[in-house]
Design an enzyme around this catalytic site. Structure first.
Site, PDB file in Angstrom:
ATOM      1  N   GLY A 120       0.846  -1.190   0.000  1.00 54.70           N
ATOM      2  CA  GLY A 120       0.000   0.000   0.000  1.00 54.70           C
ATOM      3  C   GLY A 120       0.879   1.235   0.000  1.00 54.70           C
ATOM      4  O   GLY A 120       2.015   1.205   0.497  1.00 54.70           O
ATOM      5  N   ASN A 273       1.488   5.593   5.493  1.00 50.53           N
ATOM      6  CA  ASN A 273       0.921   4.505   4.697  1.00 50.53           C
ATOM      7  C   ASN A 273      -0.614   4.586   4.753  1.00 50.53           C
ATOM      8  O   ASN A 273      -1.173   5.431   5.450  1.00 50.53           O
ATOM      9  CB  ASN A 273       1.436   3.166   5.232  1.00 50.53           C
ATOM     10  CG  ASN A 273       0.843   2.835   6.580  1.00 50.53           C
ATOM     11  OD1 ASN A 273       0.720   3.689   7.447  1.00 50.53           O
ATOM     12  ND2 ASN A 273       0.466   1.583   6.772  1.00 50.53           N
ATOM     13  N   PRO A 274      -1.346   3.703   4.033  1.00 54.88           N
ATOM     14  CA  PRO A 274      -2.798   3.867   3.917  1.00 54.88           C
ATOM     15  C   PRO A 274      -3.581   3.899   5.221  1.00 54.88           C
ATOM     16  O   PRO A 274      -4.616   4.564   5.301  1.00 54.88           O
ATOM     17  CB  PRO A 274      -3.213   2.666   3.055  1.00 54.88           C
ATOM     18  CG  PRO A 274      -2.032   2.432   2.190  1.00 54.88           C
ATOM     19  CD  PRO A 274      -0.852   2.691   3.070  1.00 54.88           C
ATOM     20  N   CYS A 275      -3.141   3.176   6.233  1.00 58.85           N
ATOM     21  CA  CYS A 275      -3.915   3.170   7.491  1.00 58.85           C
ATOM     22  C   CYS A 275      -3.345   4.080   8.558  1.00 58.85           C
ATOM     23  O   CYS A 275      -3.864   4.114   9.691  1.00 58.85           O
ATOM     24  CB  CYS A 275      -4.049   1.748   8.003  1.00 58.85           C
ATOM     25  SG  CYS A 275      -5.144   0.753   6.989  1.00 58.85           S
ATOM     26  N   GLY A 276      -2.286   4.792   8.252  1.00 60.58           N
ATOM     27  CA  GLY A 276      -1.838   5.885   9.103  1.00 60.58           C
ATOM     28  C   GLY A 276      -0.877   5.546  10.219  1.00 60.58           C
ATOM     29  O   GLY A 276      -0.463   6.436  10.960  1.00 60.58           O
ATOM     30  N   GLU A 277      -0.478   4.272  10.357  1.00 66.84           N
ATOM     31  CA  GLU A 277       0.377   3.935  11.500  1.00 66.84           C
ATOM     32  C   GLU A 277       1.866   4.080  11.206  1.00 66.84           C
ATOM     33  O   GLU A 277       2.687   4.012  12.126  1.00 66.84           O
ATOM     34  CB  GLU A 277       0.079   2.510  11.984  1.00 66.84           C
ATOM     35  CG  GLU A 277       0.710   1.396  11.175  1.00 66.84           C
ATOM     36  CD  GLU A 277      -0.056   1.069   9.910  1.00 66.84           C
ATOM     37  OE1 GLU A 277       0.373   0.164   9.176  1.00 66.84           O
ATOM     38  OE2 GLU A 277      -1.095   1.707   9.669  1.00 66.84           O
ATOM     39  N   PRO A 417      -2.950  -2.179  11.557  1.00 68.08           N
ATOM     40  CA  PRO A 417      -4.139  -3.023  11.436  1.00 68.08           C
ATOM     41  C   PRO A 417      -3.720  -4.484  11.295  1.00 68.08           C
ATOM     42  O   PRO A 417      -2.742  -4.796  10.619  1.00 68.08           O
ATOM     43  CB  PRO A 417      -4.797  -2.536  10.142  1.00 68.08           C
ATOM     44  CG  PRO A 417      -4.174  -1.219   9.852  1.00 68.08           C
ATOM     45  CD  PRO A 417      -2.807  -1.257  10.431  1.00 68.08           C
ATOM     46  N   GLY A 419      -6.336  -6.873  10.779  1.00 65.70           N
ATOM     47  CA  GLY A 419      -7.655  -7.449  10.555  1.00 65.70           C
ATOM     48  C   GLY A 419      -7.625  -8.885  10.075  1.00 65.70           C
ATOM     49  O   GLY A 419      -8.336  -9.746  10.597  1.00 65.70           O
ATOM     50  N   THR A 420      -6.782  -9.187   9.077  1.00 62.56           N
ATOM     51  CA  THR A 420      -6.749 -10.527   8.519  1.00 62.56           C
ATOM     52  C   THR A 420      -5.870 -11.463   9.330  1.00 62.56           C
ATOM     53  O   THR A 420      -6.269 -12.591   9.637  1.00 62.56           O
ATOM     54  CB  THR A 420      -6.256 -10.479   7.061  1.00 62.56           C
ATOM     55  OG1 THR A 420      -7.014  -9.514   6.339  1.00 62.56           O
ATOM     56  CG2 THR A 420      -6.432 -11.823   6.392  1.00 62.56           C
TER      57      THR A 420
END
Length: 723
Positions: A120, A273-277, A417, A419-420
């Site tokens: 990402g 990155n896409p989720c901000g971390e 994240p 999640g998976t």
């Protein structure tokens, strides 16, 4: 499986996710590996970096065991690609967007190469000159950052259609860019920029202007000239308004991030990155992995000794990934190897707190979480210092510029994240609380399956309050709170994401950020649907005060096409029943949008069903129209259809749970082509999202999407919109 390996220990959901996304497959799409062979593949590929060292075989076997036992899992690209011809193992990238046509399209090309390998990308559009400013080379005018963001979005849409992971982007614009107002409202239309998360890079200067109700300057990045000034509070209010409506834009506190920049001599952070971390410099990448904290509780205490050993092993694993990685472009390889940043994170935080009997939203829960995160950061730095003694510090380390001891990695920790991968590990994702304790899953032929949190099941059986009726009630209510069959102590411990106040979500993020997180944290601040603009404002101000480096808020139900939960949330229930105990009927405006559906009855007579929707596309009224209204022989049927539609409309306006309406329609059906069956089938399709009613549905398995860690995630199959 090898004779010396324990029995298979993965859940059915984990196996589903692994089969769908992670196991290597043959030409017919059939899996050719299992959990053990996947773990061997990953461990062998990453350990090969140390094959000339004396402890190579030990390290390889410990890598395998750490992953196989679910104590630590690397990010998805590593699990998917390690030991394969692709060999790209990083999840996070930031690419520069220069203010030239060549620079812009070079970045689009590079982003496509990253997405093709499963990564990402984050982009700052802050260097691009504002729209309508002069362009000397063409004697024309600039089209501005948003026009180019649309091109990036289109490129991602094309690339993502192949491969195991969707392309995902973060688009960032500084709050002092002249086009900031357009950027803030860009995703008001949720059909645009669908492959982007948008965030505003907010400065300390802007926040001071907000608090003092002052104006601040907008600066043209191409020449440094002040274009005009805006009232900071007006801009802040606009961000709040749009975030309240659909969760975007998020906010990134860019000055707070740059204060923790370990290599300022190389430049400033511009994007995440896409989720901000992960705050990254241009062309940097970061490989991520997460420790499953739920695995380290023994007899009601955290086993710090075993946790410390796992931290040291995980840091070595992630550092090795940098050397065995096949980067998409040479610029990324050069920059990543120069700073050697890793992102060691956590998952299963809520699992740990449950086992310690500490409610997530309490001061005790936060203090314990901070202590554990601080310990992880301390041990990670010790591991990195020891690696530096063996292999040397990261090349950009400058003893004169850097005030910390020589270490192998410029950055060590983040909370990303999961999640998976947390579905594989059967634990809560990242630092989030569980989203649900008992979840209803639709399986084949319309059957229902109740998925019960493993800790709740254990406690309920041990404490003697377990029953099928209880599980049904919790699934229906979406919460354990105020359930008289559950002791109050366990109600508090099993509070889920939407049972925890926004303030307590933010305080957890803040205390973790201040106690052991180098980069940032991907976390969603859940707001009830009844939350006000003032609630969003308070959230942003508190997040800034607590030194968070970014914040994402999500008000329940605010996204178009969000799946209706099994029943209303606690806050929503209070909106249905007034203080006098009288249920209020929803007041409808004079005009509603509608859709018409043509159906056939048992005798092949044509009937039209007209469904009217509110602004959130929730069905509010149902009407039936018959070409045979005047036929005497069908008059009774016409009356019956009209009466049924009126009753369903009334139930919808009184906010009766959709499942209850469908259940009654199904019970009344004598034939699949009867009106109750037709109505029930239609309403089910709205709940499934197939007619854009109610909202987000997983594009892969048609399950429900929930909003966690700044992203929409499917808990059924592991799909994530951001990865």
């Amino acid at each position: 499986m090898s004779k010396d390996m324990p029995r298979h220990h993965l859940t059915e959901t984990a196996e589903t996710v692994l089969n769908r996304r992670y196991y290597l497959k043959d030409e017919q799409g059939r899996p050719i590996e299992n959990w053990e062979t996947l773990c061997r593949r990953v461990a062998n590929a990453v350990a090969v970096v140390d094959q000339d060292l004396d402890d190579y075989e030990r390290i390889r076997d410990e890598f395998f065991k750490m992953i196989y036992d679910l104590d630590f899992l690397p990010n998805s690209p590593c699990l998917m690609n390690a030991g394969t011809d692709l060999g790209q193992l990083s999840a996070c990238f930031v690419l520069p967007v220069e203010d030239s046509m060549d620079g812009i399209f070079t970045s689009i090309r590079n982003g496509a190469l990253v997405h093709k390998t499963g990564g990402g990308t984050g982009y700052s559009f802050s260097r691009l000159r504002p729209k309508n400013s002069a362009v000397r080379s063409t004697q024309g005018v600039a089209s501005g950052p948003l026009s180019f963001a649309a091109v990036f979005d289109a490129a991602t849409e094309t690339i993502k259609q192949g491969g195991k992971r969707r392309g995902a982007n973060m688009g960032v614009l500084r709050v002092d860019h002249p086009d900031i107002l357009d950027f803030i409202s860009a995703k008001e239309d949720q059909e645009k920029y669908t492959n982007f998360n948008f965030s505003v890079a907010i400065t300390d200067q802007f926040m001071r202007a907000v608090k003092e109700d002052q104006e601040y300057s907008l600066v043209d990045p191409s020449n440094g000239n002040v274009v005009r000034s805006l009232r900071a509070l007006d801009v802040f209010n606009k961000i709040i308004d749009l975030a309240w409506h659909n969760g975007e834009p998020g906010v990134l506190f860019i000055d707070a991030a740059n204060r923790d920049n370990a290599t300022p001599q190389l430049g400033d952070f511009e994007a995440t990155n896409p989720c901000g971390e992960q705050w990254l410099l241009p062309y940097e990448s970061c490989n991520l992995g997460s420790i499953n904290l739920g695995q380290f509780v023994v007899d009601g205490k955290v086993n710090y000794k075993r946790l410390g050993k796992t931290v040291h092993l995980a840091v070595r694993f992630l550092d090795n990934v940098i050397d065995c990685n096949r980067f998409p472009i040479p610029e990324i390889a050069e920059m990543t190897q120069k700073t050697r940043k890793v992102g060691l994170g956590i998952m299963g935080l809520h699992d740990m707190l449950i086992q310690l009997k500490l409610p997530y939203g309490t001061e005790e829960g936060r203090t314990c979480s901070a202590d554990v995160m601080s310990f992880i950061r301390k041990e990670a730095e010790l591991a990195s210092i020891r690696l530096a003694e063996i292999k040397g510090p990261f090349p950009a380390y400058d003893a004169e510029e850097n005030t910390y001891p020589p270490r192998r990695n410029a950055a060590l920790t983040s909370i990303q994240p999961t999640g998976t991968v947390s579905m594989i590990a059967d634990c809560a994702s990242g630092c989030e609380p569980y989203f649900s304790i008992v979840m209803e899953k639709n399986v084949m032929d319309g059957d229902r399956l109740l998925m019960v949190n493993k800790h709740f099941e254990t406690v309920a059986k041990r404490e003697g309050f377990y029953s099928t009726e209880l599980l049904e009630n919790v699934a229906r209510d979406g919460s354990v709170i105020d359930n008289e069959d559950i002791p109050e102590q366990w109600q508090e411990i099993f509070r889920t994401a939407q049972d925890i106040s926004p303030e307590k979500h933010i305080r957890m993020q803040g205390i973790l950020q201040q106690n052991g997180v180098d980069s940032s944290i991907s976390k969603t601040i859940n707001l009830p649907s009844s939350a006000t603009l003032e609630d969003v404002r308070t959230s942003y101000l508190l997040g800034y005060e607590l030194a968070c480096k970014g914040l994402t808020v999500y008000r329940d139900g605010s996204r178009d096409h969000q799946v209706l939960n099994t029943t209303a949330s606690k806050d929503e229930k209070s909106a249905v029943v007034s203080s006098t105990g009288v249920v209020r009927k929803t007041t409808l405006p004079d005009m509603l949008s509608a859709k018409r559906y043509r159906l056939k009855d048992v005798n092949e007579n044509t009937i039209y069903l007209i469904v009217c929707f509110d602004d959130n596309e929730n069905p509010m009224e149902v009407f039936a129209k018959f070409p045979f209204d005047n036929r005497v022989d069908l008059k009774d049927k016409s009356t019956m259809w009209t009466t049924t539609c009126r009753l369903v409309s009334l139930a919808l306006r009184y906010q009766i749970p959709m499942e209850e309406i469908i259940k009654q329609l199904d019970r009344s059906s004598g034939h699949m082509l009867d009106l109750p069956a037709q109505l029930g089938k239609l309403l089910k399709s709205f709940m499934a999202g197939t007619h854009h009613g109610f909202a987000s549905v997983c594009p892969e398995c048609k399950g429900k999407l929930v909003f966690e860690e700044g992203c929409e995630i499917c808990h059924d199959c592991g799909y994530s919109k951001c990865s």
